[in-house]
Design a protein around this motif. Sequence first.
Motif, PDB file in Angstrom:
ATOM      1  N   THR A   9      26.887   9.363  -6.549  1.00 43.23           N
ATOM      2  CA  THR A   9      25.948   9.155  -5.438  1.00 43.23           C
ATOM      3  C   THR A   9      25.111  10.404  -5.208  1.00 43.23           C
ATOM      4  O   THR A   9      23.883  10.335  -5.075  1.00 43.23           O
ATOM      5  N   LEU A  66      22.509  10.870  -8.108  1.00 42.30           N
ATOM      6  CA  LEU A  66      21.354   9.976  -8.049  1.00 42.30           C
ATOM      7  C   LEU A  66      20.425  10.327  -6.888  1.00 42.30           C
ATOM      8  O   LEU A  66      19.194  10.279  -7.029  1.00 42.30           O
ATOM      9  N   ASN A 103      16.394  11.597  -7.026  1.00 39.38           N
ATOM     10  CA  ASN A 103      15.346  11.005  -6.188  1.00 39.38           C
ATOM     11  C   ASN A 103      14.676  12.047  -5.301  1.00 39.38           C
ATOM     12  O   ASN A 103      13.485  11.928  -4.997  1.00 39.38           O
ATOM     13  N   ALA A 108      13.289   9.673 -11.103  1.00 35.31           N
ATOM     14  CA  ALA A 108      14.078   8.542 -10.601  1.00 35.31           C
ATOM     15  C   ALA A 108      13.674   7.240 -11.292  1.00 35.31           C
ATOM     16  O   ALA A 108      14.526   6.428 -11.662  1.00 35.31           O
ATOM     17  N   VAL A 133      14.901   7.339 -14.912  1.00 34.79           N
ATOM     18  CA  VAL A 133      16.337   7.045 -14.933  1.00 34.79           C
ATOM     19  C   VAL A 133      16.556   5.542 -14.810  1.00 34.79           C
ATOM     20  O   VAL A 133      17.385   4.944 -15.515  1.00 34.79           O
ATOM     21  N   GLN A 134      15.781   4.903 -13.919  1.00 35.56           N
ATOM     22  CA  GLN A 134      15.917   3.461 -13.721  1.00 35.56           C
ATOM     23  C   GLN A 134      15.537   2.690 -14.979  1.00 35.56           C
ATOM     24  O   GLN A 134      16.177   1.701 -15.335  1.00 35.56           O
ATOM     25  N   SER A 137      25.287   1.928 -11.654  1.00 35.07           N
ATOM     26  CA  SER A 137      24.534   3.111 -11.235  1.00 35.07           C
ATOM     27  C   SER A 137      23.041   2.802 -11.143  1.00 35.07           C
ATOM     28  O   SER A 137      22.330   3.388 -10.319  1.00 35.07           O
ATOM     29  N   GLY A 138      22.549   1.872 -11.971  1.00 36.08           N
ATOM     30  CA  GLY A 138      21.150   1.477 -11.875  1.00 36.08           C
ATOM     31  C   GLY A 138      20.837   0.787 -10.562  1.00 36.08           C
ATOM     32  O   GLY A 138      19.784   1.016  -9.958  1.00 36.08           O
ATOM     33  N   ASN A 180      20.737   3.514  -7.915  1.00 36.18           N
ATOM     34  CA  ASN A 180      19.515   4.304  -7.992  1.00 36.18           C
ATOM     35  C   ASN A 180      18.322   3.534  -7.427  1.00 36.18           C
ATOM     36  O   ASN A 180      17.535   4.069  -6.632  1.00 36.18           O
ATOM     37  N   LEU A 235      16.147   4.548  -4.106  1.00 37.66           N
ATOM     38  CA  LEU A 235      14.719   4.775  -4.282  1.00 37.66           C
ATOM     39  C   LEU A 235      13.895   3.923  -3.332  1.00 37.66           C
ATOM     40  O   LEU A 235      12.965   4.415  -2.675  1.00 37.66           O
TER      41      LEU A 235
END
Length: 492
Positions: free
Chosen positions: A159, A162, A166, A173, A176-177, A314-315, A318, A322
């Motif tokens: 957490t 991520l 951001n 960010a 990463v996504q 995790s996606g 994120n 965001l």
Amino acid sequence: MGLCKRKDSQPEIKDPAAMGDGKVVLKKQINLFQGVAIIVGIIVGSGIFVSPVGILQNVRSVGMSFVLWVICGIYNALGAVCYAELGTMIPQGGGEYIYIRRAFGDIASFVCLWIDFVLICPVGIAAMGLMFSVYLLKPIYPDCDVPELPQRLLGGLITCLLIAVNCVNVKWATKVQVVITISKLVALATIIIIGFYFIAKGETESFQDSFADSDTSAGAIALSFYSGFWAYSGWSYLNFLVDEMVNPVRNLPLAIFISMTLVICVYLLANVAYLGVLSPLQMLSSPAVAVTFADQTLGPLKWVMPILIAISVSGTMNGTALSMSRLFFIGAGNGHLPQFVSMINYKRLTPMPSLLTILVLTLIFQNSGDIFYLIEMEGFGFASILVMTFASHVYLRYKEPDLPRPIKVPVALPAVLCVVSVAIVVLTFYQKPKESFLALGLVALGIVLYLVCGKWKTKPKSIQEKIDHVTMFIQRLLLVIPPSKPEDLQFE
């Protein structure tokens, strides 16, 4: 740095073309491809990997389950089309909060913001962080449950990581996504290819008499719809980021259309693939269908699947951070959250206070013994927001009929979706009464806080000074200032 004072407490986010003239704003840097990655990355979380059986266990037949998967996909796609109209009609970040505020005013929009603030965003990210830990650590603890301490520590670590990404850079960010979304689609493609290979070899027992013993009662259909409804949730989050999209009038509806089409197709193909390897009974008894699938098909590489599930989760974390950070950032600018949440780091041009607020709330929930009890309240919260959003869609057709609408759907569509969402709220009360009434109580508490803290304009000077000192301390600590027009900024 000097502190920044504004004439108007409401931030206004503009196109950053004139950054050299002194604007401190969120930059337009999310393109169509990244928009698709954000939506798909949020929707395709753990559900399709871990337990895509909520529909099957209610309707009790493979054929009927596929019918419900299609219906639920169409329902959510229609909802996404309505959001596309709203997002292109009112191209401001903040999503449903902005639409509800324009239609029904401050109190209704605050209720929407508060539900997201205390029920949906931090609780959801906290739960996903714990789930990330469970599946990433599962290969280390193959024959027992993952211990609680490393589970919480790793959940907190991912957490923090991520949120840090951001805070530093929006492009990071979104990149990463994109990477995570591609990874989870590769994992699903692997499942689909293997499953269809087994089907091609003649493993079709699961599809024989596929509608036999179907439960088509209203209760079974309603519960199945409820499960499918949440499996597709997340399509609305890109509307929170409209201010940062390149050409949002074109790219927002395109991103929504491409994403929903892709997700519906992938979900259907993945369910077919699972049934090419596993029987319906095996699916219903499996705690994580993708892991059971991998155990039977990947041999020594079966450890890869829990890691891919963790990456997928995790996606979703994120993408949620965001998008939701922009909602809280804009809500604070309207006086619905503390003022410092509406500020931007003047070097990174990111809503750092909003992101760090999410981080603090998430870490609190991750250390709560009642985390999964709280997660169940999300159903009530999200359905309630949809009721208000679709109602505002209908009302704005009559309140502001002359607003430019690049996309215009029949007004009956949001009206019907509003009625369906009301039914889902009622069903939530029926299925989860304790969680729903607790959620309702939290909403009532939020309204009280809003009336006391937000509407109380004549606070004693001593209280207001303490609030101002806290705000200025946070400004200095995080190097943040309010976004606004250059002419409205005064630097000391």
